[in-house]
Design a protein around this motif. Sequence first.
Motif, PDB file in Angstrom:
ATOM      1  N   LEU A 155       0.868  -1.173   0.000  1.00 58.99           N
ATOM      2  CA  LEU A 155       0.000   0.000   0.000  1.00 58.99           C
ATOM      3  C   LEU A 155       0.907   1.225   0.000  1.00 58.99           C
ATOM      4  O   LEU A 155       1.838   1.310   0.802  1.00 58.99           O
ATOM      5  CB  LEU A 155      -0.888   0.014   1.240  1.00 58.99           C
ATOM      6  N   SER A 156       0.650   2.189  -0.891  1.00 61.68           N
ATOM      7  CA  SER A 156       1.612   3.275  -1.051  1.00 61.68           C
ATOM      8  C   SER A 156       0.957   4.632  -1.326  1.00 61.68           C
ATOM      9  O   SER A 156      -0.180   4.718  -1.790  1.00 61.68           O
ATOM     10  CB  SER A 156       2.576   2.936  -2.204  1.00 61.68           C
ATOM     11  N   LEU A 157       1.733   5.681  -1.028  1.00 62.87           N
ATOM     12  CA  LEU A 157       1.275   7.038  -1.331  1.00 62.87           C
ATOM     13  C   LEU A 157       1.235   7.256  -2.836  1.00 62.87           C
ATOM     14  O   LEU A 157       0.296   7.849  -3.374  1.00 62.87           O
ATOM     15  CB  LEU A 157       2.212   8.054  -0.679  1.00 62.87           C
ATOM     16  N   GLN A 158       2.283   6.789  -3.529  1.00 59.05           N
ATOM     17  CA  GLN A 158       2.367   6.871  -4.988  1.00 59.05           C
ATOM     18  C   GLN A 158       2.308   5.464  -5.568  1.00 59.05           C
ATOM     19  O   GLN A 158       2.761   4.512  -4.932  1.00 59.05           O
ATOM     20  CB  GLN A 158       3.674   7.556  -5.412  1.00 59.05           C
ATOM     21  N   GLN A 224      -7.011   5.276   3.781  1.00 57.20           N
ATOM     22  CA  GLN A 224      -7.433   6.673   3.923  1.00 57.20           C
ATOM     23  C   GLN A 224      -6.241   7.617   3.831  1.00 57.20           C
ATOM     24  O   GLN A 224      -6.392   8.782   3.476  1.00 57.20           O
ATOM     25  CB  GLN A 224      -8.158   6.867   5.259  1.00 57.20           C
ATOM     26  N   GLN A 225      -5.049   7.111   4.141  1.00 56.55           N
ATOM     27  CA  GLN A 225      -3.831   7.923   4.024  1.00 56.55           C
ATOM     28  C   GLN A 225      -3.051   7.594   2.744  1.00 56.55           C
ATOM     29  O   GLN A 225      -2.435   8.476   2.151  1.00 56.55           O
ATOM     30  CB  GLN A 225      -2.906   7.682   5.240  1.00 56.55           C
ATOM     31  N   ALA A 226      -3.071   6.318   2.351  1.00 56.79           N
ATOM     32  CA  ALA A 226      -2.331   5.883   1.160  1.00 56.79           C
ATOM     33  C   ALA A 226      -3.285   5.091   0.274  1.00 56.79           C
ATOM     34  O   ALA A 226      -3.643   3.957   0.601  1.00 56.79           O
ATOM     35  CB  ALA A 226      -1.129   5.023   1.568  1.00 56.79           C
ATOM     36  N   PRO A 227      -3.706   5.647  -0.864  1.00 55.97           N
ATOM     37  CA  PRO A 227      -4.800   5.042  -1.636  1.00 55.97           C
ATOM     38  C   PRO A 227      -4.388   3.990  -2.662  1.00 55.97           C
ATOM     39  O   PRO A 227      -5.256   3.364  -3.275  1.00 55.97           O
ATOM     40  CB  PRO A 227      -5.394   6.253  -2.356  1.00 55.97           C
TER      41      PRO A 227
END
Length: 328
Positions: A155-158, A224-227
């Motif tokens: 699961l990642s930000l980008q 919710q923080q990292a889509p």
Amino acid sequence: MKNPLKTLPVIASAAVAALALAAAPGASAQALKLAHITPPTHVWHQVSEKIAADLATATGGKMKIAVSPLQKLGTEAQVINLMQAGAVQFSVFTVGGLANREESLLGWSLPYVFKDVPHAARAANTPAAREMLKRLETSGLVGLGYAFAGMRQVLSLQPVAGPKDLAGKKVRSFPSPVYNDWWLANGAAPTAMPLSEVAPSLTTKLLDAVDIDLDALVGLKFYQQAPNLSLTNHMAFPAVIAVSKKWWDARTDAERETIRKVVADAEKWGMQVAADAEASNLKKAQADGTKVIEFDVKAFQAVAAPVRDKYVAKNALIADFYKQVKDL
């Protein structure tokens, strides 16, 4: 001088009360504890609750287990110490956490060995997997079975479509040599931290990504923080269901047989729940806005090979386990 006849009703009443207390259901019940690290929504908590309920039923209420999730009784290392002293009787431990005590358990974390949860569940019955459990007795634990969570994902930000997207990225990773070697081989910086710190670290960009199973992902809502979710399925994530050897050795043969049966039933039940949860958890995550990212699985598999080879060459039981898993 007191009349002895007047004291007889008092003595009789006390005796009746004592007998009633002794005969009350659960009067001699053992107050037992079971610890684990996951949230109450997680499949391991469900397995723990099933063990507690089934053991209470099987013993007529004589063994009652209080289940404590989310490290409420301490870290896994602290719980091991408590179990060695007999202060905690049951636990569901990550195999990575126990690998400090029994190195062969690192075999469960070899990257790209297991296709899915059912494959990993079948591996639990291999001779090598059962030998791993037996070896825990030298650490004051009796390994009775395994529990499974979902496969490990990113699961990642980008978006992460391949190893190149992980270069220089901080990835929350389980604190284990295999995990460290895996993420370093992908060019990332493995970062150990409690699950409770993951959400704020993603929000403040102290983390770029999380190595996680879908049970924990949905339960803690990290999307919710990292889509961005890459369904890499790079590792299995089993746990060991263990009891305190000190406590176990004080049980009767009949009690031990009852406990073994209860745990075996919960193990089998939990394997199916974990397999079924993969699809339902993914649907929940996607319904809440998680984006599933296409990725280059062959690129990840190429990175995995030398990591796998290192541990297979290092430990004979890991080598046996790897061979037995491949033959399933």
